[in-house]
Scaffold this motif. Structure first.
Motif: not given
Lengths: 990, 95
Positions: A700-702, A717-718, A721, A725, A854
């Motif tokens: 989902k995200d890092d 978060t990025t 997102n 998030v 991304g």
């Protein structure tokens, strides 16, 4: 030219003391305030106002209102030119410019009128049949030709110079339509003190009372209307909204309304919008929208001069405009006779009333002033550019030709039920008036009064309006009495349907889309019998008027052909908007740079001063790169920024990363459940990279989570997102584990954050961070974090994390100090050659280091694809872990993240290219993966790329191809480790 | 649409973000034996009723409450709106 068809006996609701000049097709005419463009043209003897869509038939107005199918013009000139404007509703102003449309070279002589001669080939559905072969011709020849020949007005192709607003209104009762029913309702509800909105599409309130010669009590209706409006206007609790069309009834009592603030002016007043789209929150609504008169179909019933009978007398009564001096009426009901009487009273010559009813009210011409032909029908008409004669078949079968310049046609009235159906309800057939009336299941809170409910007498409308207001307010707990109402005509209205005259010629139903009775018969013959099929096959009712004058007649004919009763044939759906709404109105202020909010980081102005080039990242504007004098290509700039960072120190604004503050005694437990890797035992003062999965096992995200205290984490978060998030984390907190002691708040905008990266990063920060903090590698190692002070006591957060692979830190200060910190860093690092870098260099640095971003986390990626499969903890239950373990999630030849380098260092690489084995034919089936991110690497000295490659982790050293069929490139590349820089991580731990 | 927020009263639906079926509250135990099957059903299986439907809405432009809204999918009539955390507790969720 004088107004030859203006009725000079006075009267009408126009201001004859003032004269307005306007042009139509370049010719100048005069009219008066209160005129519409159509009424003024008719007063000037102009009946021909347009050409039809398909056959280019000469057309004039059919109606005097918003249901108009024919009299569409281009209004105004230049950027304000608006096509397809109904002349029947366009309010006249001095200097108005209008032009006819869909004709060439001129309205009177239109070369494409040849289509009319070809009508046998252009019937309903002709384009499905005639132009089927050869196939390729459709796009290149047939369609462009048809589109050129058919059509409506032209767009200006310029930016709209006007502003449009959106507004919100709340009321107890919204009254739609200000005719007798609406006015009676407004009086009743207004006097009761309720919050009331009375909206009407017309610029003059009063509805049909403005067009009739009724008396109310003992005076003319106009006196009562004027007195009523004066009383309403003085009520502080009531808002009168003329020029306002309620276009739709939406869920839960929300109504859309378009107010035309400035369409009656040459251009909007300074700083005022042209139109406003109102969202009206109404606790109750009363629909008093009246009824639309429907024509009768007969051969050549579309000539200019043939109008609804009610429109013919509206032009005479309200605007003092005679369509012609000698008129006739064709009717199946008593209302047609009202037209004859009114016109006669105004001194016009009424040639005859042709009444389809054999038992029509008789009357000798000597007694009533005009001849009645009972049981007669109009079977044809003549006149090239306007009506000159009608041919009548009398009851005894004889033929008569009657010369007249105008024919009023009445086939009865259709209640304006549209809004009652906007939430899926269907209307009910009422045999006594041969029309659909509002059915059951109306939109909640909406009721109907007056002609819209099928009550056609004036007294009935007044009564229902007042009663409707009483009932609506009673629903809200407001007691009131109906307003005292004036005495009014109360004649019962019954209609025996008469839809069309049988005959050979073409009889028009939908005049705007050129649909005839024959087309309906053809649809029936070819099996398109359901009303929805009929509509789509013939295009009936699909024009800008949505078939307001056409649909009923076509339904009736289909009912005849199928032998079904009309209610069984049904109606098509009525959908919003009631009348067309321009796209500018729907857009409102959301256009150009105001299309959406723009977010700027605290040091945005500093970046502007440096001449930064910015790029949109979501709503954010981020510095993309900082060109310096002498740099002629963005690559020169980016290469310099990358080199400076790798060799000395670079600073990048990373404020846009999402930041979420997580606090509470269960904060660690919470993070342990939302990240797939372990977090429970992260020590205070440490940061950890975290990978978040979706519940289906896809990444989902890092980001990172830093533990500032036992019960306090900061999660990043990025940029892209940040919102989703946070939403996801709130879902987990509230819906999955409501009793965990954890609180979340987004602090993205509370902190300005900068990455300081490169071998001199520690030295630079040593000049910024106050001496109390020991920055040595031992005291503050890789992945350390702390709350510190900078610049002599300003609180800050310091994280030793690296996206670039260099010795790097991220430092955050409260937002208001972001600009100052950026300037301080750049000053303090001057002798190190500190360099600001933008998102472009940031991208190069992270591709060189092999960090996913991304392009890699695109919603299709598993942890295993990223080489992070072992991070997913098997010892705990966190979001997404169960389904991430599915064996088949990666497929039989799993994709893996790899690095790619062109064999020939000069070859470029582009993201999106397909990866293929050498020698494999160029076919989609041979694709083994794709390039996700590519850049020129100053460090490597060639283009480099990251990509997903089937079984990529076991193919290092293999030579494959990056193929980009769109760009025509096919480059040999070597599969390498995704870590192009410092694969052992020595630099970032230095 | 207007959503009757249990804490804030009637609010325009534009302030909310829609997620989906409220059954998402009933997340299975990821450590259980049959977790793979349970999660398959949890993630992919949905009823699609014409009529009463319980669904999750997030008041993103408001107080950030997740709500369980009971809505008739045919008429859009909203019968109830409750705090999702209350519903979660009723359904046995806690820590």
């Amino acid at each position: 030219m004088s107004q030859i068809n203006r009725i000079n006996s006075g009267g009408g609701l126009i201001d004859r003391s003032k004269t307005l000049s306007f042009t139509f097709d370049g010719r100048t005419y005069q009219g008066h305030p209160g005129d519409t463009l159509a009424s003024a043209l008719l007063a000037n003897g102009v009946r021909l106002m347009g050409r039809s869509f398909k056959y280019h038939r000469p057309r004039g107005p059919l109606s005097a209102g918003s249901e108009e199918p024919n009299a569409l013009v281009e209004l105004r000139a230049g950027a304000r030119r608006e096509p397809n404007t109904r002349a029947t509703t366009a309010e006249l102003f001095d200097g108005l410019q209008a032009d006819s449309q869909n004709r060439w070279p001129s309205l009177r002589f239109d070369a494409l009128a040849i289509n009319d001669r070809l009508s046998n080939f252009l019937t309903a559905g002709f384009y499905y049949k005639t132009f089927m072969w050869p196939r390729a011709f459709w796009e290149k020849v047939y369609e462009p030709t048809i589109r050129h020949a058919a059509g409506l007005g032209r767009l200006s192709m310029q930016d709209d110079p006007d502003a449009y607003d959106k507004g919100f209104l709340h009321c107890d009762l919204l009254i739609v339509g200000a005719g007798p029913a609406g006015l009676a309702a407004a009086l009743t509800a207004g006097r009761a003190g309720a919050q009331v909105i009375l909206a009407d599409e017309d610029f003059r309130l009063g509805g049909r009372l403005n067009a009739e010669t009724f008396t109310l009590d003992d005076g003319p209706a106009s006196d009562w209307v004027a007195a009523t409006l004066a009383e309403l206007a003085a009520m502080p609790n009531l808002r009168l909204m003329a020029r306002t069309t309620v276009v739709g009834a939406f869920d839960h009592g929300v109504y859309g309304a378009v107010e035309r603030v400035a369409d009656h002016l040459p251009e909007p007043e300074v700083d005022k919008p042209r139109q406003i789209l109102w969202r009206v929150y109404a606790r109750r609504a009363l629909l008093c929208a009246g009824a639309t008169e429907r024509p009768i179909a007969f051969a050549n019933n579309d000539r200019p001069g043939i109008l609804q009978a009610g429109a013919l007398r509206a032009y005479a009564n309200r605007w003092g405009a005679a369509v012609a001096r000698r008129v006739a009426v064709f009717t199946n009901n008593d209302d047609g006779h009202r037209t004859a009487r009114d016109l006669l009273t105004l001194g016009l010559d009424v040639a005859a009333v042709i009444d389809t009813r054999p038992d029509a009210p008789p009357g000798a011409p000597q007694a009533i002033g005009y001849e009645v032909l009972p049981g007669a029908q109009v079977i044809d008409t003549a006149g090239r550019l306007g009506l000159s004669d009608v041919t009548v078949r009398t009851a005894d079968g004889g033929m008569r030709t009657i010369s007249c310049g105008a024919l009023g046609v009445s086939g009865g009235w259709n209640p304006a039920v549209h809004m009652t159906c906007h939430q899926g309800a269907r209307p009910r057939w009422e045999e006594s008036i041969a029309a659909f009336v509002p059915g059951a299941d109306l939109p909640p809170g909406l009721s109907v009064a007056g002609a819209a409910s099928g009550t056609f007498s004036t007294a009935g409308a007044l009564r229902e309006g007042a009663a409707g207001a009483v009932a609506a307010l009673a629903d809200l707990g407001i007691d009131c009495q109906p307003a005292a109402l004036p005495r009014a005509e109360d004649a019962p209205v019954t209609i025996t349907a008469f839809w069309h005259v049988n005959g050979k010629g073409r009889a028009w139903l939908d005049q705007q889309n050129d649909v005839t009775v024959k087309d309906v018969k053809l649809a029936h013959q070819e099996g398109f019998r359901s009303v929805e099929h009929l509509k789509r096959y013939t295009t009936l009712g699909m024009a800008t008027d949505q078939g307001k004058t056409a649909n009923m007649g076509a339904l009736a004919i289909m009912a005849e052909l199928t032998g079904k009763p009309i209610p069984e044939v049904g109606t098509t759906m009525f959908r919003p908007p009631y009348t067309p709404v321009s796209l500018g109105t729907l857009a409102g202020r959301s256009r150009d740079e105001d299309f959406r909010p723009r977010r700027l980081t605290p040091s945005h102005r500093w970046a502007e001063e440096q001449g930064a080039v910015f790029v949109e990242v979501g709503n954010w504007m981020r510095a993309q790169y900082f060109p310096r004098p002498g740099e002629t290509h963005w690559r020169q700039t980016v290469d310099r920024e990358v080199r400076a960072t790798r060799s000395a120190v670079g600073v990048c604004d990373v404020t846009t990363l999402g930041k979420i503050d997580v606090q509470g005694t269960d904060a660690a437990t919470f993070l342990n459940r939302i990240y797939c890797n372990a977090f429970a035992k992260l020590a205070v003062g440490k940061v950890r990279y975290g990978l978040m999965l979706r519940e289906d096992g896809i990444a989902k995200d890092d980001g990172t989570a830093a533990r500032l205290a036992e019960d306090h984490f900061v999660v990043t978060t990025t940029t892209a997102n940040a919102v989703t998030v946070f939403r996801h984390m709130e879902f987990c907190r509230q819906c999955l584990w409501p009793d965990l002691d954890v609180q979340l708040i987004s602090t993205t905008e509370a902190w300005a954050q900068y990455s300081v990266a490169g071998p001199r990063a520690r030295a630079l920060l040593g000049r910024i961070v106050d001496p109390a903090t020991d920055l040595s590698n031992e005291a503050f190692p890789f992945m350390a974090c702390a709350e510190v002070t900078v610049c002599g006591g300003l609180r800050a957060r310091l994280f030793r994390i690296s996206f670039s692979g260099e010795l790097a830190y991220e430092i955050a200060v409260p937002t208001r100090y972001g600009d100052a910190l950026m300037r301080a860093l750049m000053t303090a690092g001057e002798d190190f050659g500190v360099t600001a870098y933008g998102t472009e260099a940031l991208g190069v640095l992270r591709i060189e280091k092999g960090h996913p971003a991304g392009n890699e986390l695109n919603g299709q990626t598993t942890a295993r694809m990223l080489g992070m499969g072992s991070m997913v903890s098997a010892k705990k239950d966190s979001i997404g872990t169960v389904l991430s373990r599915r064996e088949d999630l990666d497929g039989p030849e799993p994709l893996r993240l790899v690095g790619l380098r062109p064999v020939n260092a000069a070859d470029p690489l582009v993201a999106g290219a397909h990866l293929m084995a050498q020698g494999a034919p160029l076919a989609a089936g041979n694709s083994q993966g794709w390039v996700t991110s590519a850049a020129f690497s100053p460090h490597v000295g060639s283009a480099i790329a990251l990509g997903f490659l089937a079984l990529g982790d076991s193919r290092k050293g293999e030579i494959i191809r990056a193929v980009n069929p769109l760009g025509g490139t096919d480059v040999a590349v070597e599969v390498v480790s995704p870590h192009f820089v410092d694969p052992e991580g020595e630099k970032l731990r230095a | 649409m207007i959503i009757p927020h249990p804490l804030l009263g009637p609010r325009d639906a534009q302030e909310f973000v829609y997620l989906g079926d409220a059954c998402l509250i009933d997340r299975p135990d990821g450590m259980a034996e049959d977790s793979a099957d349970a999660f398959h059903d949890y993630v992919y299986m949905r009823d699609n009723p014409a009529g009463e439907h319980r669904e999750l809405w997030y008041h993103e432009q408001g107080d950030r409450s997740w709500l369980v809204v009971t809505r008739d999918t045919v008429t859009h009539r909203i019968l109830r709106a409750e705090l999702a955390s209350d519903i979660a507790r009723q359904r046995g969720r806690g820590r």
